[in-house]
Enzyme design. Sequence first.
Site, PDB file in Angstrom:
ATOM      1  N   PRO A  48       0.835  -1.212   0.000  1.00  0.00           N
ATOM      2  CA  PRO A  48       0.000   0.000   0.000  1.00  0.00           C
ATOM      3  C   PRO A  48       0.863   1.253   0.000  1.00  0.00           C
ATOM      4  CG  PRO A  48       0.041  -1.001   2.182  1.00  0.00           C
ATOM      5  CD  PRO A  48       0.746  -1.953   1.266  1.00  0.00           C
ATOM      6  N   THR A  50       0.452   5.684  -0.333  1.00  0.00           N
ATOM      7  CA  THR A  50      -0.320   6.909  -0.494  1.00  0.00           C
ATOM      8  C   THR A  50       0.172   7.661  -1.726  1.00  0.00           C
ATOM      9  OG1 THR A  50      -0.741   7.113   1.878  1.00  0.00           O
ATOM     10  CG2 THR A  50      -0.880   9.121   0.568  1.00  0.00           C
ATOM     11  N   GLN A 123      -6.647  -1.432   2.084  1.00  0.00           N
ATOM     12  CA  GLN A 123      -6.065  -1.072   3.379  1.00  0.00           C
ATOM     13  C   GLN A 123      -6.951  -0.041   4.078  1.00  0.00           C
ATOM     14  OE1 GLN A 123      -2.607   1.555   4.149  1.00  0.00           O
ATOM     15  NE2 GLN A 123      -1.577  -0.280   4.912  1.00  0.00           N
ATOM     16  N   HIS A 202      -4.645  -1.171   8.910  1.00  0.00           N
ATOM     17  CA  HIS A 202      -3.395  -0.408   9.004  1.00  0.00           C
ATOM     18  C   HIS A 202      -3.129  -0.089  10.483  1.00  0.00           C
ATOM     19  CE1 HIS A 202      -0.077   2.018   8.098  1.00  0.00           C
ATOM     20  NE2 HIS A 202      -0.589   2.886   7.243  1.00  0.00           N
ATOM     21  N   ALA A 204       0.117   0.504  11.640  1.00  0.00           N
ATOM     22  CA  ALA A 204       1.552   0.808  11.554  1.00  0.00           C
ATOM     23  C   ALA A 204       1.781   2.296  11.342  1.00  0.00           C
ATOM     24  CB  ALA A 204       2.167   0.008  10.403  1.00  0.00           C
ATOM     25  N   TYR A 207       0.067   5.797  12.830  1.00  0.00           N
ATOM     26  CA  TYR A 207      -1.318   6.220  12.671  1.00  0.00           C
ATOM     27  C   TYR A 207      -2.160   5.694  13.844  1.00  0.00           C
ATOM     28  CZ  TYR A 207       0.396   7.861   8.219  1.00  0.00           C
ATOM     29  OH  TYR A 207       1.119   8.526   7.267  1.00  0.00           O
ATOM     30  N   ARG A 254      -1.402  -5.000   9.308  1.00  0.00           N
ATOM     31  CA  ARG A 254      -0.043  -4.505   9.092  1.00  0.00           C
ATOM     32  C   ARG A 254       0.472  -3.799  10.340  1.00  0.00           C
ATOM     33  NH1 ARG A 254       2.634  -0.738   4.264  1.00  0.00           N
ATOM     34  NH2 ARG A 254       4.708  -1.615   4.516  1.00  0.00           N
ATOM     35  N   GLY A 350       7.025  -1.550  -2.531  1.00  0.00           N
ATOM     36  CA  GLY A 350       6.332  -0.292  -2.724  1.00  0.00           C
ATOM     37  C   GLY A 350       6.929   0.545  -3.823  1.00  0.00           C
ATOM     38  N   ARG A 351       7.991   1.264  -3.514  1.00  0.00           N
ATOM     39  CA  ARG A 351       8.554   2.237  -4.444  1.00  0.00           C
ATOM     40  C   ARG A 351       9.006   1.616  -5.771  1.00  0.00           C
ATOM     41  NH1 ARG A 351      11.708   6.559  -0.496  1.00  0.00           N
ATOM     42  NH2 ARG A 351      10.036   6.686   1.048  1.00  0.00           N
TER      43      ARG A 351
END
Length: 398
Positions: A48, A50, A123, A202, A204, A207, A254, A350-351
């Site tokens: 996931p 953003t 998520q 979520h 992690a 948050y 997560r 991710g990236r």
Amino acid sequence: MSTREEPEREKEKREKTATEEEPEPTQTLFSSYKMGKWELSHRVVMAPMTRCRALNGIPNQALLVYYTQRATDGGGLISEGTFISPTAIGFPHCPGIYTEEQVEAWKKIVDSVHARGAIFFCQLWHAGRASHHVYQPDSVAPISSTNRAISNRWKILLPDGSYAEFSEPRALDTSGIHEIVDQYRRAAVSAIQAGFDGVEVHAAYGYLIDQFLKDGINDRGDEYGGSLKNRCRFLMQVVRAIVPAIGADRVGVRISPMLYHQDAADSNPMALGLAVVEGLNEVERDTGIKLSYLHIQAGTHSGGRGELETQLLRMVRNAYRGTLIVNGGYTRELGMNAVVEGDADLVSYGRLFISNPDLVHRFKVNAPLDRYESATFCTHDPVVGYSDYPSLDEHNEA
């Protein structure tokens, strides 16, 4: 027998022994895997992320193109953080899953991903104190486990593109906690209505749920603070509310016990990680059904992984009874090692998925990877830095 023949035979014997002692791995990053009811064709999962392209919180055509590009037959994707309610918001132009309009908009995207044969989880995200009063209904203070704000070393991105300090939050009382738990349940039901295969809670990155888990944030004196069991209570209530609503096998979680982000520190992250695992194992014992997975941040985005992170990962691997997904700067080689050595069942990226929409194919053929542009991670352009990264085939055609 000549003295020259003896060394040759000894050499052959050693080579044969070495071959017998080092068999080919039975599972790799590209082996199939059964995760509950789903048959995955490989172990690479899209993490996931953003991206801020869902203008005004509504999923749109840009998201459809982006996720469809990255969907593979039998592959797993996890959506970007998706807000569960108006109070959950802490970032501009991120999707929600709490209105009928959002649910209907997600349906088109999920259908497109499913048409590629992929498995798609949503998520569920609540920013908690990682927010600002401009994002909150009637500009009230954001909610958290505490009244203390995130320190000014961290900044929040506002809707106008500027940065500011995080607002001072208000600590939830018991009735408020129960309401948020029900918001998670309703959001999970909405995600299934939208066609998602399951949800990831979520918990992690500092948050809301992590704000209860970490003793560097949680300063409560009630049943939601103090001991490890108390600090895990909110997460377990969320999971236990969602499980009967959509099924345990559709629920993932997560966590990031060691990740220090937005002041989310804990004095004993190993004990915290194991406490979460024990709580999830207990849910599975009570329901008789395994959760879909546990997703753990096991290093930094750049791949930094020290002795303590490695030790935590091994402890969680040994303690958790279900599917384990690891994340945190994994390369192709590191991901392969994690699966081959049994440290993880699946590896999320991710990236690398941002700049390589066909990441799985590139991994399989060991092709060069395109570099990502961090400056376009969280802009609102529907194409640039989002869906305009070429596939390997497009490179070859150019």
